[in-house]
Structures are given as structure tokens and as C-alpha cells.
Design an enzyme around this catalytic site. Structure first.
Site, mmCIF file in Angstrom:
data_model
loop_
_atom_site.group_PDB
_atom_site.id
_atom_site.type_symbol
_atom_site.label_atom_id
_atom_site.label_comp_id
_atom_site.label_asym_id
_atom_site.label_seq_id
_atom_site.Cartn_x
_atom_site.Cartn_y
_atom_site.Cartn_z
ATOM 1 N N TYR A 1 0.780 7.228 -4.855
ATOM 2 C CA TYR A 1 0.354 6.517 -3.626
ATOM 3 C C TYR A 1 -1.075 6.900 -3.246
ATOM 4 C CZ TYR A 1 0.035 5.609 1.427
ATOM 5 O OH TYR A 1 -0.381 5.208 2.685
ATOM 6 N N ARG B 1 8.926 18.288 -0.322
ATOM 7 C CA ARG B 1 8.964 17.037 -1.088
ATOM 8 C C ARG B 1 7.819 16.994 -2.095
ATOM 9 N NH1 ARG B 1 9.366 12.109 3.054
ATOM 10 N NH2 ARG B 1 7.198 12.704 3.251
ATOM 11 N N LYS C 1 -4.282 4.414 -2.903
ATOM 12 C CA LYS C 1 -5.060 4.191 -1.670
ATOM 13 C C LYS C 1 -6.537 4.519 -1.908
ATOM 14 C CE LYS C 1 -3.417 2.857 1.581
ATOM 15 N NZ LYS C 1 -3.017 1.460 1.921
#
Ligand code: NAD
Length: 323
Positions: free
Chosen positions: A143, A272, A147
Site C-alpha cells: 500500500y 501487524r 501511494k
């Protein structure tokens, strides 16, 4: 009055932008493929918005959507680190291919300016705090790479074709209408949703992970300022959109629990994948060059947010709580 196209208009930030622009009397068009967004987020302004269900990768659709547009506020993306870790290709297609398709269409339609929802995840494990725009990006997740890649595309479209583009690196944005019930939801939305349901949220890591949580009204004002800022200070540039203050997940948990009267202690789980430990914005550049000021403060924003989730639960018709 100007004509705006908001991509990802049915999402959290896109729909907040739409409400602000409609309130100001602008013409608002929007596209969204409704993958994570929900039209209920636009229910009260639906009559004032020219909406088309469309994927950002739809070449002819996006071309048509850009015709006659003054400003594009590009929010459409699969906006999740864990989702991109699990399925990088789908995120890539939405986030990079979709943005490139939009840029080509915006260039050809001679759109005045595009303001892009970039992400603080670009800094990755860059250790220095607070984050400044000139630091070397060290993206950790697919991700973040996506971006960041789109920032470069925005900048190259300015240099190569003169399409004015501004990149706003949002730090953690929260507020009403943020989806709450998915594992990909923002942490404030998730904690509130779980506590309201009487469930104990899990904090990933030791709870000392910290973020520059920024109430959505501040992101809205940053977008509007970025459209109107003089070209020589704004275009082709990147701006941090945070508050300059950070809060740990333990603090966030305690603040929401306090507001809801929720007494159980948090569960803790492993950190995470792809997550960074700390994130704090230096907002000097946006303040100086765009006139950006994060006027809505964390605790005030959190109160409004939790109150909104409670109201929606009361009405039992919230999109975010039904998704
Ligand atoms: N919320 C944050 O804290 C945060 C932080 C940094 C950056 N951002 C960026 O801000 C933007 C908005 O995020 P959000 O929090 O409102 O997320 P969101 O998921 O609520 O909104 C994104 C919207 O884009 C739509 N969308 C996704 N892929 C699409 C595609 N291929 N074609 C058309 N529409 C598509 C979704 O249906 C959704 O309505 C995203 O670009 C995100 O990467 C958000």
C-alpha cells in the site's frame, strides 16, 4: 463556484469533502466503484451530487467524468495496509493503474488541478520524528509503495504535461462516516464499534504504537486550500497533513472507553505486518505554504466521532455499522 470531481466519493474522506463542497455551493461530481464506500454516506446530499458508479480503471468512463472539471480531489483507493499485504495485486490495480488512468484523463480534459490523497505510510520505517516531506521515503507495505508511486506520477504529470497536482500526505484521519466494522477499518472506528457492541478490542503490539490522529475536518480544509494555493508554492509538491501531535493506541483506547463508559482492559495481540511503530507529522510546510491549520483538536474530534457512531447506532440505519 467551481466544478469538482471527487474520486472515492462514497468513502469516508470523499463523502466528507462532498458535504463541505455542497455546503459551499459548488458543483460536485463523484465516482466510486463502491468496493469499500457506501452511497448511504451521501444520502443527505445525494440530490446535489452528480454520482456515477465507476471504477478508476474504466478508461472511457473516467475520460467522460473529467470533462468540464476544474478540480479533482482524488480519494479513490483501496485504503488499507493489511489488505495490500494480503492481496497486493488488487490494491495495485486500484491504486496505481486507477490513478494513472485518472491522470491521463485529467491531462486530456485540461483539468485545472488535481489534489491527491497521499499517505504518511510513505515514510515507513524512516526513524526520525517528526516526519518532514524531504526525508527519504522507506515504504514498508505494498500500500505504501502504491501511494508513493502515485505521488511520483502526479509530480511527473506536472513536469511532463503541466497538469497541476498537489500531494497531501494524510496522517491517520478519523471522524464520522469512517467504516467501522471491517478488519481494514481505521483503529478509532474499530475500537468504537467493538466497544459499542460490548466486545473488547484488540490492540496490535504493546499499545505504545503512536499515530498523529487528525480529525477529518482538517483534511477537508487542507484539500480546499490545496486547490486554491498559488501554483508556484503548491503544484508538484508534497505536504504533510497531520496535527504535529501524536497519541498512543493505549491513550486512544482509554479515551474512547471513557466516553462510552467501557471498563474492560484491552486485549493485546502481535504487531501487524507492514505497520510502523510511530508516526508524527511536521506540518510546517503545509502551514506556511497552504495556510493549513489543524483547527479541530484530537479530543474534540474524538468526542464528535464517538457521538456520531452512537447516534447512528440509535437510528440503526448507519452504513458503517451495517457493512
Ligand atoms: N483514512 C486515512 O487515515 C488515510 C490516511 C492516508 C491516506 N488516505 C487516503 O485517503 C483516501 C480516502 O481514504 P478513506 O479513509 O476515505 O477510505 P475509504 O475506503 O472510506 O474510501 C475510499 C473510496 O474509494 C473507493 N474506491 C476504491 N477503489 C476504487 C476504484 N478502483 N475505483 C473507484 N473507486 C474506488 C471505495 O469504494 C471508497 O469509497 C485514500 O486514497 C487513502 O489511501 C487515507
Amino acid at each position: 463556484m467551481a466544478r469538482y470531481l471527487i474520486t472515492g466519493i462514497a468513502g469516508f474522506i470523499g463523502s466528507s469533502l462532498a458535504h463541505a463542497l455542497v455546503d459551499q455551493g459548488h458543483e460536485v461530481c463523484g465516482i466510486d466503484n463502491l468496493s469499500t464506500g457506501n452511497l448511504d454516506n451521501l444520502a443527505d446530499i445525494r440530490h446535489a451530487v452528480d454520482f456515477q458508479e465507476m471504477d478508476l480503471q474504466d478508461v472511457s468512463g473516467v475520460q467522460a467524468a473529467c470533462e468540464g472539471i476544474d478540480y479533482i480531489l482524488h480519494q479513490g483507493a483501496l485504503a488499507s495496509v493489511p489488505r495490500s499485504v494480503k492481496d497486493p495485486l488488487t490494491s495495485h490495480e486500484s491504486n496505481i493503474n486507477g490513478t494513472l488512468n485518472l491522470l491521463i484523463a485529467a491531462r486530456d480534459a485540461k483539468v485545472r488541478r488535481i489534489v491527491y490523497a497521499a499517505s504518511s505510510s510513505a515514510y515507513g520505517d524512516q526513524p526520525t520524528q517528526p516526519k518532514q516531506e524531504d526525508m527519504l521515503p522507506r515504504p514498508l507495505s505494498p500500500y505504501a509503495v502504491q501511494k508513493l508511486t502515485c505521488e511520483y506520477y502526479i509530480q511527473s504529470f506536472y513536469r511532463a504535461y503541466g497538469l497541476e497536482g498537489v500531494c497531501l500526505r494524510y496522517f491517520n484521519i478519523f471522524g464520522p462516516r469512517q467504516a467501522a466494522d471491517s478488519p481494514y477499518s481505521g483503529v478509532i472506528a474499530q475500537f468504537t464499534f467493538k466497544m459499542m457492541a460490548g466486545e473488547t478490542p484488540t490492540i496490535f503490539g504493546d499499545g505504545l504504537t503512536s499515530r498523529d490522529f487528525n480529525y477529518v475536518d482538517n483534511a477537508v480544509s487542507a484539500n480546499l486550500l490545496a486547490c486554491l494555493a498559488p501554483s508556484d508554492v503548491a503544484t508538484g509538491r508534497v505536504f504533510n497533513i497531520g496535527t504535529g501531535k501524536s497519541h498512543t493506541l493505549n491513550e486512544v483506547y482509554a479515551a474512547i472507553a471513557g466516553q462510552l463508559g467501557f471498563t474492560p482492559k484491552p486485549n493485546y495481540g502481535p504487531p501487524r505486518e507492514g505497520d510502523i511503530k510511530h508516526s508524527l507529522a511536521d506540518i510546517t510546510r503545509a502551514s506556511k505554504e497552504l495556510g493549513y491549520q489543524p483547527r479541530a483538536h484530537f479530543h474534540e474530534g474524538l468526542k464528535k466521532t464517538v457521538a456520531w457512531y452512537l447516534e447512528e447506532k440509535e437510528k440503526n440505519q448507519t452504513p458503517v455499522l451495517k457493512r
